[in-house]
Design a protein around this motif. Structure first.
Motif, PDB file in Angstrom:
ATOM      1  N   LYS A  31     -53.745 112.356 -33.999  1.00  0.00           N
ATOM      2  CA  LYS A  31     -54.864 113.030 -33.333  1.00  0.00           C
ATOM      3  C   LYS A  31     -56.130 112.334 -33.815  1.00  0.00           C
ATOM      4  O   LYS A  31     -56.210 111.918 -34.965  1.00  0.00           O
ATOM      5  CB  LYS A  31     -54.934 114.507 -33.737  1.00  0.00           C
ATOM      6  CG  LYS A  31     -53.713 115.293 -33.366  1.00  0.00           C
ATOM      7  CD  LYS A  31     -53.694 116.757 -33.764  1.00  0.00           C
ATOM      8  CE  LYS A  31     -54.814 117.307 -34.554  1.00  0.00           C
ATOM      9  NZ  LYS A  31     -54.722 118.752 -34.819  1.00  0.00           N
ATOM     10  N   ARG A  32     -57.104 112.202 -32.930  1.00  0.00           N
ATOM     11  CA  ARG A  32     -58.376 111.619 -33.347  1.00  0.00           C
ATOM     12  C   ARG A  32     -59.517 112.215 -32.546  1.00  0.00           C
ATOM     13  O   ARG A  32     -59.329 112.711 -31.437  1.00  0.00           O
ATOM     14  CB  ARG A  32     -58.384 110.103 -33.258  1.00  0.00           C
ATOM     15  CG  ARG A  32     -58.554 109.535 -31.871  1.00  0.00           C
ATOM     16  CD  ARG A  32     -58.675 108.015 -31.877  1.00  0.00           C
ATOM     17  NE  ARG A  32     -58.750 107.524 -30.513  1.00  0.00           N
ATOM     18  CZ  ARG A  32     -59.870 107.283 -29.862  1.00  0.00           C
ATOM     19  NH1 ARG A  32     -61.036 107.474 -30.440  1.00  0.00           N
ATOM     20  NH2 ARG A  32     -59.849 106.849 -28.611  1.00  0.00           N
ATOM     21  N   MET A  33     -60.709 112.150 -33.147  1.00  0.00           N
ATOM     22  CA  MET A  33     -61.930 112.607 -32.490  1.00  0.00           C
ATOM     23  C   MET A  33     -62.843 111.407 -32.293  1.00  0.00           C
ATOM     24  O   MET A  33     -62.891 110.520 -33.138  1.00  0.00           O
ATOM     25  CB  MET A  33     -62.688 113.611 -33.361  1.00  0.00           C
ATOM     26  CG  MET A  33     -61.959 114.886 -33.608  1.00  0.00           C
ATOM     27  SD  MET A  33     -62.956 116.064 -34.560  1.00  0.00           S
ATOM     28  CE  MET A  33     -63.184 115.198 -36.080  1.00  0.00           C
ATOM     29  N   ASP A  34     -63.562 111.394 -31.198  1.00  0.00           N
ATOM     30  CA  ASP A  34     -64.578 110.373 -30.930  1.00  0.00           C
ATOM     31  C   ASP A  34     -65.891 111.114 -30.741  1.00  0.00           C
ATOM     32  O   ASP A  34     -66.085 111.782 -29.725  1.00  0.00           O
ATOM     33  CB  ASP A  34     -64.208 109.575 -29.687  1.00  0.00           C
ATOM     34  CG  ASP A  34     -65.229 108.501 -29.345  1.00  0.00           C
ATOM     35  OD1 ASP A  34     -66.002 108.093 -30.238  1.00  0.00           O
ATOM     36  OD2 ASP A  34     -65.253 108.065 -28.179  1.00  0.00           O
ATOM     37  N   ILE A  88     -54.998 112.958 -28.314  1.00  0.00           N
ATOM     38  CA  ILE A  88     -53.696 113.235 -28.909  1.00  0.00           C
ATOM     39  C   ILE A  88     -52.764 112.095 -28.495  1.00  0.00           C
ATOM     40  O   ILE A  88     -52.646 111.777 -27.311  1.00  0.00           O
ATOM     41  CB  ILE A  88     -53.138 114.588 -28.422  1.00  0.00           C
ATOM     42  CG1 ILE A  88     -54.079 115.720 -28.864  1.00  0.00           C
ATOM     43  CG2 ILE A  88     -51.717 114.802 -28.929  1.00  0.00           C
ATOM     44  CD1 ILE A  88     -53.750 117.080 -28.270  1.00  0.00           C
ATOM     45  N   THR A  89     -52.116 111.485 -29.498  1.00  0.00           N
ATOM     46  CA  THR A  89     -51.178 110.406 -29.228  1.00  0.00           C
ATOM     47  C   THR A  89     -49.758 110.956 -29.273  1.00  0.00           C
ATOM     48  O   THR A  89     -49.374 111.622 -30.233  1.00  0.00           O
ATOM     49  CB  THR A  89     -51.332 109.263 -30.250  1.00  0.00           C
ATOM     50  OG1 THR A  89     -52.679 108.783 -30.207  1.00  0.00           O
ATOM     51  CG2 THR A  89     -50.382 108.114 -29.935  1.00  0.00           C
ATOM     52  N   LEU A 133     -56.232 121.599 -26.762  1.00  0.00           N
ATOM     53  CA  LEU A 133     -54.966 121.615 -27.489  1.00  0.00           C
ATOM     54  C   LEU A 133     -55.089 121.026 -28.894  1.00  0.00           C
ATOM     55  O   LEU A 133     -54.223 121.243 -29.740  1.00  0.00           O
ATOM     56  CB  LEU A 133     -53.911 120.815 -26.716  1.00  0.00           C
ATOM     57  CG  LEU A 133     -53.647 121.272 -25.285  1.00  0.00           C
ATOM     58  CD1 LEU A 133     -52.737 120.292 -24.576  1.00  0.00           C
ATOM     59  CD2 LEU A 133     -53.057 122.664 -25.288  1.00  0.00           C
ATOM     60  N   TYR A 134     -56.140 120.290 -29.153  1.00  0.00           N
ATOM     61  CA  TYR A 134     -56.319 119.538 -30.401  1.00  0.00           C
ATOM     62  C   TYR A 134     -56.100 120.410 -31.638  1.00  0.00           C
ATOM     63  O   TYR A 134     -55.416 120.006 -32.574  1.00  0.00           O
ATOM     64  CB  TYR A 134     -57.717 118.917 -30.422  1.00  0.00           C
ATOM     65  CG  TYR A 134     -57.963 117.974 -31.568  1.00  0.00           C
ATOM     66  CD1 TYR A 134     -57.637 116.636 -31.453  1.00  0.00           C
ATOM     67  CD2 TYR A 134     -58.522 118.422 -32.762  1.00  0.00           C
ATOM     68  CE1 TYR A 134     -57.867 115.749 -32.488  1.00  0.00           C
ATOM     69  CE2 TYR A 134     -58.755 117.548 -33.809  1.00  0.00           C
ATOM     70  CZ  TYR A 134     -58.423 116.220 -33.669  1.00  0.00           C
ATOM     71  OH  TYR A 134     -58.649 115.346 -34.701  1.00  0.00           O
ATOM     72  N   GLY A 135     -56.653 121.590 -31.655  1.00  0.00           N
ATOM     73  CA  GLY A 135     -56.519 122.472 -32.802  1.00  0.00           C
ATOM     74  C   GLY A 135     -55.218 123.252 -32.830  1.00  0.00           C
ATOM     75  O   GLY A 135     -54.925 123.940 -33.803  1.00  0.00           O
ATOM     76  N   PHE A 192     -48.976 121.760 -23.989  1.00  0.00           N
ATOM     77  CA  PHE A 192     -47.942 121.343 -24.937  1.00  0.00           C
ATOM     78  C   PHE A 192     -47.162 122.572 -25.364  1.00  0.00           C
ATOM     79  O   PHE A 192     -47.758 123.559 -25.827  1.00  0.00           O
ATOM     80  CB  PHE A 192     -48.544 120.658 -26.159  1.00  0.00           C
ATOM     81  CG  PHE A 192     -47.499 120.009 -27.044  1.00  0.00           C
ATOM     82  CD1 PHE A 192     -47.011 118.754 -26.756  1.00  0.00           C
ATOM     83  CD2 PHE A 192     -46.995 120.697 -28.138  1.00  0.00           C
ATOM     84  CE1 PHE A 192     -46.040 118.164 -27.556  1.00  0.00           C
ATOM     85  CE2 PHE A 192     -46.010 120.115 -28.937  1.00  0.00           C
ATOM     86  CZ  PHE A 192     -45.535 118.843 -28.647  1.00  0.00           C
ATOM     87  N   GLU A 193     -45.840 122.539 -25.159  1.00  0.00           N
ATOM     88  CA  GLU A 193     -44.978 123.652 -25.558  1.00  0.00           C
ATOM     89  C   GLU A 193     -44.157 123.199 -26.756  1.00  0.00           C
ATOM     90  O   GLU A 193     -43.219 122.413 -26.624  1.00  0.00           O
ATOM     91  CB  GLU A 193     -44.077 124.066 -24.394  1.00  0.00           C
ATOM     92  CG  GLU A 193     -43.253 125.288 -24.689  1.00  0.00           C
ATOM     93  CD  GLU A 193     -42.384 125.713 -23.510  1.00  0.00           C
ATOM     94  OE1 GLU A 193     -41.471 126.515 -23.736  1.00  0.00           O
ATOM     95  OE2 GLU A 193     -42.613 125.244 -22.374  1.00  0.00           O
TER      96      GLU A 193
END
Length: 138
Positions: free
Chosen positions: A61-64, A92-93, A110-112, A132-133
């Motif tokens: 996971k990354r933030m820009d 999200i990768t 979904l990131y968190g 995402f499940e």
């Protein structure tokens, strides 16, 4: 011919500025409009892509974070007011069963909710991850 037609009373450099400034303005306008069109085309491509459900594992996971500084005149005089704004994009990768990895823009928050190592079904749409499940059996 000072004072007459056919030459600038301010010298040759003044004519050059009247030629150069409009060109710079047109180039800036084209760049801005081109950027807007490109972003719109990318959005339309993703929005019109079919949703696919794929089994995958979250591997990164990354933030820009992009920060913009704006300078505005403040009242009378030469005072400048500076304001900053920022925008954060979350990515999200996913790694698929065949070993392929792909990074998706999180457009649904979904990131968190996911952590690296989570496995399950991911709903992807173009370059977006939209659901995402976790822990769903294959």
């Amino acid at each position: 011919m000072p004072g007459g037609f056919g030459g600038s009373p301010f010298g040759g450099g003044f004519d050059f500025m009247f030629t150069l400034v409009p060109i710079i303005i047109v180039i800036g306008f084209v760049v801005v409009i081109g950027g807007i069109a490109l972003n719109g085309a990318r959005y339309m491509k993703n929005a019109s892509s079919p949703k696919e459900s794929v089994y995958a594992r979250v591997i990164a996971k990354r933030m820009d974070v992009r920060t913009h500084t704006h300078h505005h005149p403040h009242g009378a005089g030469d005072h400048m007011h500076t304001s900053r704004s920022s925008r954060t994009h979350y990515f999200i990768t996913l790694e698929f069963e065949d070993g392929e990895r792909r990074e998706y823009l999180d457009v649904k928050g979904l990131y968190g909710l996911v952590v690296e190592g989570d496995e399950g079904y991911a709903a992807v749409q173009g370059d977006w991850i939209v659901a995402f499940e976790r822990g769903a059996a294959k």
